[in-house]
Scaffold this active site. Structure first.
Site, PDB file in Angstrom:
ATOM      1  N   ALA A  65       0.824  -1.293   0.099  1.00 30.21           N
ATOM      2  CA  ALA A  65       0.093   0.137  -0.081  1.00 30.21           C
ATOM      3  C   ALA A  65       0.986   1.168  -0.012  1.00 30.21           C
ATOM      4  CB  ALA A  65      -0.789  -0.057   1.233  1.00 30.21           C
ATOM      5  N   GLY A 108       0.702  -4.794   1.052  1.00 31.40           N
ATOM      6  CA  GLY A 108      -0.728  -4.783   0.234  1.00 31.40           C
ATOM      7  C   GLY A 108      -0.265  -5.568  -1.180  1.00 31.40           C
ATOM      8  N   GLU A 111      -0.669  -9.265  -0.450  1.00 32.08           N
ATOM      9  CA  GLU A 111      -2.314  -9.452  -0.217  1.00 32.08           C
ATOM     10  C   GLU A 111      -2.973  -9.223  -1.627  1.00 32.08           C
ATOM     11  OE1 GLU A 111      -1.723  -6.195   2.555  1.00 32.08           O
ATOM     12  OE2 GLU A 111      -2.678  -7.495   4.170  1.00 32.08           O
ATOM     13  N   GLU A 131       4.633  -4.975   7.309  1.00 31.29           N
ATOM     14  CA  GLU A 131       4.038  -3.918   7.999  1.00 31.29           C
ATOM     15  C   GLU A 131       4.466  -3.736   9.348  1.00 31.29           C
ATOM     16  OE1 GLU A 131       2.383  -6.173   6.110  1.00 31.29           O
ATOM     17  OE2 GLU A 131       0.936  -5.373   4.753  1.00 31.29           O
TER      18      GLU A 131
HETATM   19  N1  CAA Z   1       4.498   3.192  -0.580  1.00 31.37           N
HETATM   20  C1  CAA Z   1       4.940   4.313  -1.207  1.00 31.37           C
HETATM   21  N2  CAA Z   1       6.185   4.530  -2.045  1.00 31.37           N
HETATM   22  C2  CAA Z   1       6.881   3.280  -1.852  1.00 31.37           C
HETATM   23  C3  CAA Z   1       6.586   2.148  -1.406  1.00 31.37           C
HETATM   24  C4  CAA Z   1       5.330   1.994  -0.769  1.00 31.37           C
HETATM   25  N3  CAA Z   1       4.850   0.889  -0.279  1.00 31.37           N
HETATM   26  N4  CAA Z   1       7.593   1.328  -1.814  1.00 31.37           N
HETATM   27  C5  CAA Z   1       8.463   1.895  -2.483  1.00 31.37           C
HETATM   28  N5  CAA Z   1       8.198   3.125  -2.750  1.00 31.37           N
HETATM   29  C6  CAA Z   1       8.881   4.196  -3.465  1.00 31.37           C
HETATM   30  C7  CAA Z   1      10.019   4.737  -2.556  1.00 31.37           C
HETATM   31  O1  CAA Z   1       9.675   5.650  -1.635  1.00 31.37           O
HETATM   32  C8  CAA Z   1      10.910   5.262  -3.510  1.00 31.37           C
HETATM   33  O2  CAA Z   1      10.562   6.465  -4.045  1.00 31.37           O
HETATM   34  P1  CAA Z   1      11.353   7.819  -4.332  1.00 31.37           P
HETATM   35  O3  CAA Z   1      12.226   7.559  -5.425  1.00 31.37           O
HETATM   36  O4  CAA Z   1      10.597   9.143  -4.329  1.00 31.37           O
HETATM   37  O5  CAA Z   1      12.112   8.127  -2.915  1.00 31.37           O
HETATM   38  C9  CAA Z   1      10.705   4.321  -4.731  1.00 31.37           C
HETATM   39  O6  CAA Z   1       9.355   3.832  -4.433  1.00 31.37           O
HETATM   40  C10 CAA Z   1      11.619   3.441  -5.098  1.00 31.37           C
HETATM   41  O7  CAA Z   1      11.937   2.668  -3.954  1.00 31.37           O
HETATM   42  P2  CAA Z   1      13.264   2.271  -3.104  1.00 31.37           P
HETATM   43  O8  CAA Z   1      14.101   3.313  -3.311  1.00 31.37           O
HETATM   44  O9  CAA Z   1      12.971   2.341  -1.552  1.00 31.37           O
HETATM   45  O10 CAA Z   1      13.730   0.998  -3.779  1.00 31.37           O
HETATM   46  P3  CAA Z   1      14.799   0.003  -3.304  1.00 31.37           P
HETATM   47  O11 CAA Z   1      14.868  -0.703  -4.453  1.00 31.37           O
HETATM   48  O12 CAA Z   1      15.805   0.397  -2.486  1.00 31.37           O
HETATM   49  O13 CAA Z   1      13.924  -0.938  -1.905  1.00 31.37           O
HETATM   50  C11 CAA Z   1      11.908  -1.912  -1.449  1.00 31.37           C
HETATM   51  C12 CAA Z   1      12.805  -1.490  -2.384  1.00 31.37           C
HETATM   52  C13 CAA Z   1      12.630  -2.922  -0.322  1.00 31.37           C
HETATM   53  C14 CAA Z   1      10.708  -2.834  -1.904  1.00 31.37           C
HETATM   54  C15 CAA Z   1      11.460  -0.714  -0.486  1.00 31.37           C
HETATM   55  O14 CAA Z   1      11.047   0.437  -1.411  1.00 31.37           O
HETATM   56  C16 CAA Z   1      10.564  -0.842   0.437  1.00 31.37           C
HETATM   57  O15 CAA Z   1      10.727  -1.441   1.544  1.00 31.37           O
HETATM   58  N6  CAA Z   1       9.040  -0.572   0.221  1.00 31.37           N
HETATM   59  C17 CAA Z   1       8.284  -0.761   1.274  1.00 31.37           C
HETATM   60  C18 CAA Z   1       7.566  -1.961   1.295  1.00 31.37           C
HETATM   61  C19 CAA Z   1       6.854  -2.221   2.757  1.00 31.37           C
HETATM   62  O16 CAA Z   1       6.941  -1.709   3.733  1.00 31.37           O
HETATM   63  N7  CAA Z   1       5.541  -2.470   2.259  1.00 31.37           N
HETATM   64  C20 CAA Z   1       4.163  -2.439   2.995  1.00 31.37           C
HETATM   65  C21 CAA Z   1       3.500  -1.346   2.965  1.00 31.37           C
HETATM   66  S1  CAA Z   1       2.313  -0.951   4.248  1.00 31.37           S
HETATM   67  C22 CAA Z   1       1.187  -1.989   3.607  1.00 31.37           C
HETATM   68  O17 CAA Z   1       1.075  -2.653   2.388  1.00 31.37           O
HETATM   69  C23 CAA Z   1      -0.300  -2.209   4.481  1.00 31.37           C
HETATM   70  C24 CAA Z   1      -1.064  -3.134   3.998  1.00 31.37           C
HETATM   71  O18 CAA Z   1      -1.368  -4.003   4.783  1.00 31.37           O
HETATM   72  C25 CAA Z   1      -1.909  -3.060   2.979  1.00 31.37           C
END
Ligand code: CAA
Length: 257
Positions: A65, A108, A111, A131
């Site tokens: 998400a 998400g 999911e 999460e």
């Molecule tokens: N939401 C918003 N933006 C996100 C995102 C997310 N879930 N995941 C990645 N992005 C964005 C980053 O902020 C980044 O944007 P900027 O260039 O503007 O900074 C861009 O996508 C590229 O991401 P990274 O630079 O972080 O890429 P990476 O290769 O270094 O890392 C990754 C990849 C490990 C997937 C890392 O992006 C990450 O950890 N993302 C979040 C994963 C996460 O925590 N997901 C769960 C979200 S909460 C949820 O989903 C709740 C639910 O139950 C539904």
């Protein structure tokens, strides 16, 4: 309808929906949810479509998400809008949906893949429910669907530690139906979708409905539900055609496709 967050195409009776927010690793925001709901509904209503493939990019099916959109939420706003409830419309799509997953399927994203009926993963896929690292729990079904898919031990491990699970472990655990080389992912998913779309559509939809009931009903109720659907198929031309073709040693030509 102009789409900002998705791309769509059709190949014969197969619809392909590609999540398309490359700068955010296909993070699932409200705009994407709205477009996905509309697109799923459109293909659901289109009698020329028999199966749907949902995919992302090579790097990410979806990284979760959209955290930037969620960050300012407060409790009352989340509760009053029943935040994430809108995803149930995607999960309730009645036609078969295959998730073709490459790269990150996190939070998400994992999911969403689990809302689909079959997950086909590339060998680069990584699944996780991180999460807890953000100070929340999964909210789009992760604690429920993941537990049903892979059991309590592994679901607890993933949800409590936030670790990512590689494709091979995901297949071994029962989350993923098949793992293929990244280059073969779309061809494999589309071929499976074409196969499904070649059968009688009401039959494929009943298979989906009945298998999904296994998560919701007792065994006795589920068996009765399955049997009643089975009985109903003897009222269809496609049963006559399917069994007739077998007996006559020819390929079935289903009418309701
Ligand atoms: N939401 C918003 N933006 C996100 C995102 C997310 N879930 N995941 C990645 N992005 C964005 C980053 O902020 C980044 O944007 P900027 O260039 O503007 O900074 C861009 O996508 C590229 O991401 P990274 O630079 O972080 O890429 P990476 O290769 O270094 O890392 C990754 C990849 C490990 C997937 C890392 O992006 C990450 O950890 N993302 C979040 C994963 C996460 O925590 N997901 C769960 C979200 S909460 C949820 O989903 C709740 C639910 O139950 C539904």
């Amino acid at each position: 309808m102009a789409l900002n967050t998705l791309k769509t195409e059709t190949r014969g009776r197969v619809a392909i929906i590609t999540l398309n927010r490359p700068d955010a690793l296909n993070a699932l925001n409200s705009e994407l949810l709205g477009e996905l709901r509309e697109t799923m509904a459109k293909f659901g209503d289109d009698e020329k479509i028999g199966a749907i493939v949902l995919t992302g990019s090579e790097k990410a099916f979806a990284a979760g998400a959209d955290i930037k959109e969620m960050q300012p939420l407060d409790y009352v706003g989340a509760y009053m809008n029943d935040f994430f409830e809108g995803w149930s419309a995607v999960a309730n799509t009645r036609k078969p949906v295959i998730a073709a997953v490459s790269g990150y399927a996190l939070g998400g994203g994992c999911e969403l893949a689990m809302m689909c009926d079959i997950i086909i993963a590339s060998d680069t896929a990584k699944f996780g429910q991180p999460e807890i690292t953000l100070g929340v729990i999964p909210g789009m079904g992760g604690t429920q669907r993941l537990t049903r898919a892979i059991g309590k031990a592994k679901a607890m491990d993933l949800c409590l530690t936030g670790r990512f699970m590689e494709a091979e472990e995901a297949e071994r655990s029962g989350l993923v139906a098949r793992v293929v080389a990244a280059d073969d992912l779309m061809a494999t998913a589309i071929k499976a979708a074409e196969k499904i779309a070649g059968f009688s559509l009401p039959v494929a939809m009943m298979v989906k409905e009945s298998v999904n009931r296994a998560d919701e009903m007792t065994l006795a109720e589920g068996l009765r539900f399955e049997r009643r659907l089975f009985h109903s198929l003897f009222a269809t031309e496609d049963q006559k055609e399917g069994m007739g073709a077998f007996v006559e040693k020819r390929k079935a030509q289903f009418k309701h496709r």
